[in-house]
Structure formats: structure tokens, C-alpha cells
Design a protein around this motif. Sequence first.
Motif, PDB file in Angstrom:
ATOM      1  N   ILE A   6      22.021 -33.943 -11.656  1.00 36.57           N
ATOM      2  CA  ILE A   6      21.198 -32.941 -10.966  1.00 36.57           C
ATOM      3  C   ILE A   6      22.104 -31.854 -10.378  1.00 36.57           C
ATOM      4  O   ILE A   6      23.067 -32.162  -9.672  1.00 36.57           O
ATOM      5  N   ARG A  33      23.285 -31.741  -4.440  1.00 36.86           N
ATOM      6  CA  ARG A  33      23.047 -33.176  -4.267  1.00 36.86           C
ATOM      7  C   ARG A  33      23.283 -33.631  -2.819  1.00 36.86           C
ATOM      8  O   ARG A  33      22.789 -34.675  -2.402  1.00 36.86           O
ATOM      9  N   ALA A  72      12.160 -30.924 -13.018  1.00 35.94           N
ATOM     10  CA  ALA A  72      12.989 -31.776 -12.150  1.00 35.94           C
ATOM     11  C   ALA A  72      13.350 -33.058 -12.892  1.00 35.94           C
ATOM     12  O   ALA A  72      12.599 -33.520 -13.757  1.00 35.94           O
ATOM     13  N   ASP A  73      14.483 -33.647 -12.526  1.00 41.10           N
ATOM     14  CA  ASP A  73      14.968 -34.818 -13.265  1.00 41.10           C
ATOM     15  C   ASP A  73      14.259 -36.114 -12.889  1.00 41.10           C
ATOM     16  O   ASP A  73      13.947 -36.932 -13.753  1.00 41.10           O
ATOM     17  N   TYR A  82      20.216 -36.994  -2.757  1.00 40.52           N
ATOM     18  CA  TYR A  82      20.741 -37.319  -4.085  1.00 40.52           C
ATOM     19  C   TYR A  82      22.123 -37.939  -3.972  1.00 40.52           C
ATOM     20  O   TYR A  82      22.452 -38.889  -4.684  1.00 40.52           O
ATOM     21  N   TYR A 112      18.701 -27.339 -14.407  1.00 39.62           N
ATOM     22  CA  TYR A 112      17.426 -28.053 -14.516  1.00 39.62           C
ATOM     23  C   TYR A 112      17.292 -28.595 -15.931  1.00 39.62           C
ATOM     24  O   TYR A 112      17.981 -28.132 -16.854  1.00 39.62           O
ATOM     25  N   VAL A 114      20.853 -38.980 -11.231  1.00 39.71           N
ATOM     26  CA  VAL A 114      21.125 -38.092 -10.099  1.00 39.71           C
ATOM     27  C   VAL A 114      22.438 -37.338 -10.288  1.00 39.71           C
ATOM     28  O   VAL A 114      22.563 -36.178  -9.890  1.00 39.71           O
ATOM     29  N   SER A 137      11.952 -33.831  -4.027  1.00 40.47           N
ATOM     30  CA  SER A 137      11.820 -33.543  -5.457  1.00 40.47           C
ATOM     31  C   SER A 137      10.465 -33.996  -5.992  1.00 40.47           C
ATOM     32  O   SER A 137       9.790 -33.260  -6.705  1.00 40.47           O
TER      33      SER A 137
END
Lengths: 278, 166
Positions: free
Chosen positions: A100, A106, A122-123, A77, A191, A97, A114
Motif C-alpha cells: 500500500i 502506511r 483500495a487494497d 497499516y 493504488y 499492506v 480504508s
Amino acid sequence: MYTSEFAYKKANSVAEALSLLQQHPDAKLLAGGHSLIPTMKLRLAAPSALIDISKVAELRGVRKENDTLVIGAMTTYHELETSNLLKAHCPLLPQAVYLIGDPMVRAKGTIGGSLAHADPAADLPASMLALGAKIKAQGPNGTRVIEADDFFTGMFSTALQEGEILTEIHIPILEGAKMAYAKFPHPASRYAVVGVAVVVDGGNVRAAVTGAGEHAMRLGKLEQALSGQPLTTANIAAACQGLLSPGNLNHDLAASREYRAHLVDVMAKRALMQAAGL
Amino acid sequence: MADKVHIKVVVNGVERHSEVEPRLLLVHYLRETLGLTGTHVGCDTSQCGACTVHVDGQAVKSCTMFAVQADGSSVTTIEGLGSPGSLHPVQEGFWEMHGLQCGFCTPGMIMATVDLLNKNPNPSEAEIRHALEGNYCRCTGYHNIVRAVQYAADKMAGKVGVAADD
């Protein structure tokens, strides 16, 4: 906390990792480990072996191939957040990102980890759907490419098959497209309670949500309502109403079904306003 | 028992060779094998950041990493940052601005702050708060912690004057 015992195998290439997977059918692939290790510490997972692919050079980094950005699955990330190629050609990803977890998460977490884990909150899955990404997987029988739309099949479930390794993410470069991600984070875990990614390429709108259902999904109603329409405050507000019905949505201590449905509308509106620069 | 694995890790500038069980967490390796107890185990669930150390220059949570994953890497813990007679500017900032109460979270806070200032030497207050989202303080709130980071940023930039208490 200690996990169950396991054998540790470090792979130096995709070919070696595939071969190790054949030798250890009960093994798990170790990427950043920030979903897998906590799960192992809670003894919810107890693989007999871990195959560490995080340092495999061919799985790392971002590069541009003609009109496509190719992201190695083990790119962290932090690397996505600071990638000049992504900032120039796909600003949605660095922006998403940045939201996150936290800097330490990250530093370790990877895009491939992910996507393969497919946490419903999750993003990145929402961004993959909105960008129309293609996901490349390598297995004992060769390589195949899976459309993001076909990749997420359920809660923690994907189209990846046993013995396959997610190797690359291919993102079409949409020069001049407007894009943004808006997220309502869980107050403790960070999250996404709900996160919405939008990509507006000329008159074509693609939007997707994470956190709302069993897996990330496109927001078809929003796409139809806004495609071909000018991105004005009034058009955006009119389109972001009742995008999902609460009936099938997730519900937990953080948000009821009804509240999640409301958040989908609000996050979609925020993402579109940000993308449009309004 | 699963086979032990040989690892070589440079910790605070000293090369260490160890035979470790694969499931040994990096934080337990540092604390129990090497005796470096400045790195704390807080939540043990990847949330609180008390176990933050640097691996190859990046802040990570050492409770969510196995020692074997650090093989070949360089690790810096709070013990490697400064000494009682010669504090690192970030340590000095936490001292001067009273950025702690019980001190349990402080090693992790400091390691996360050093990582932030390495990447962004002049962060805004919003950037400081965002960068410390993975470090929990359960005593004081974060007001003086932010001031400590600002003090350190000023100090490292060579600015003598420091924002006064208000």
C-alpha cells in the motif's frame, strides 16, 4: 492548500465519538486522513466538523480471541505490517499492506478508514472478502456485525449507516491455509489498477479482486474452478482465464476495460502461484 | 473563523505552545508559524514526500496532517537532525554520494531514509527503493540516492570503508 474551515473534536472513546456524531450530523470521522484530507484540500468535501478517532485506545491493536483475530479499526497499516500475530496467523494482511502507498502513508492510514472509505482501488477490501472477515459497527442503537460480502455496496459506498462507527474487523484464523495478494499498482498513485487476494484452505478456495469494478468483489468463477483441485501450475493456469468479462469493469487512463480483465487473470494467477509456493 | 485550538508540540526537542486554526496543515505550522523552512511543500497532494517529517518517531507527510493532529506529539524536522558542522550520517551520505541535484526533495528523502534505517539498519537495494517510493526526485534519478542510503547504513553500522564510485 487550505481546506474549508471546520471544528476539530478529538474523541477519547467510541461512546464519546458516537455522541459527537449526534451533535454534529455534518461531521466526518478522521482516522489516518490520507483519503479525507486530500479530498478536503480539493474542496470536494467540506464537513463542518472533524471527529478525530485515531487515538481512541479501544480502537487500536490486533488481538487473538480463540480462533479469531480482532483488529481495531484505527490500527495503522504500519502496525498491521509489523504485527507478529498477523504474521503467524494471517500472513496475507502484512503482505498486502506492504504494497500500500509508501511508508509515510502506511504510518497514518488505518484498516478501518480504508474499509469505511471503500475506494474501489483500495487494497484491503479484496483481502477482507477472501478471508471471510466480519466487520463490526457501533451506532446509537447498538452494535452489529456485517459480513465482508455484504459490506461493500458500491463505489465509495458501504453498508455502514449514518451515525455508525466501524470499530473492529474479525478475521477467522485458518491455520495452514495458503494465502497471497498480487497487485498491479498504478505507476504514480500505487493504488491497485487490479489486485487479487486468494485464500486456499484445504480444498476450499476464496478469491476476490479490487480495482476492477465499482467495489471489491469475489471471483466466483475462479473459486468454483479451483475448489477441490490440487494447486498445480497447470490447474492454476487453466482456472485463470476469462475470470471477468470486460463489459462492466472500470476504465481510465491507466487501463481499458479489456486490459483490466486481462490483468485480473494475470494477478489471480500470480497470487495463486505465490500462495502455492510455485 | 473556526475556533482556534491550543496545541503543545515538542519540535526538535523544544516544547512549543500555539493557538492554531484546525485547518492549519502541519507543514504550514512548521514553516510559517515556527519558521522551520527546511521542510518543503512539493506537490501538496500526498505524493511527493518533500514534506516528510517524523511524528513520534514515524515518518509522515506533513502536508496530509493537520497541526492539531500533532498535539501532544514529538516532531523532528530536518533542522533537528544535524548541523552544518556535525552532519547526521544520512546527511553526510547525501553529501558524499551526491544524492541530489537541486536539493528540493532532499530534506524529505533524508527524513524517509532515517525512518527506514531506524526500522531496518541494513536494507537491501530493493528494500531501499521500496522504502523511498513515497519520495520523488525530479532531477537526478535515484541511483546516487540509493548509494547515499547505503553509505549512511554503513556509517551507522560503524563500517569505515564505503563503496567506491564506479
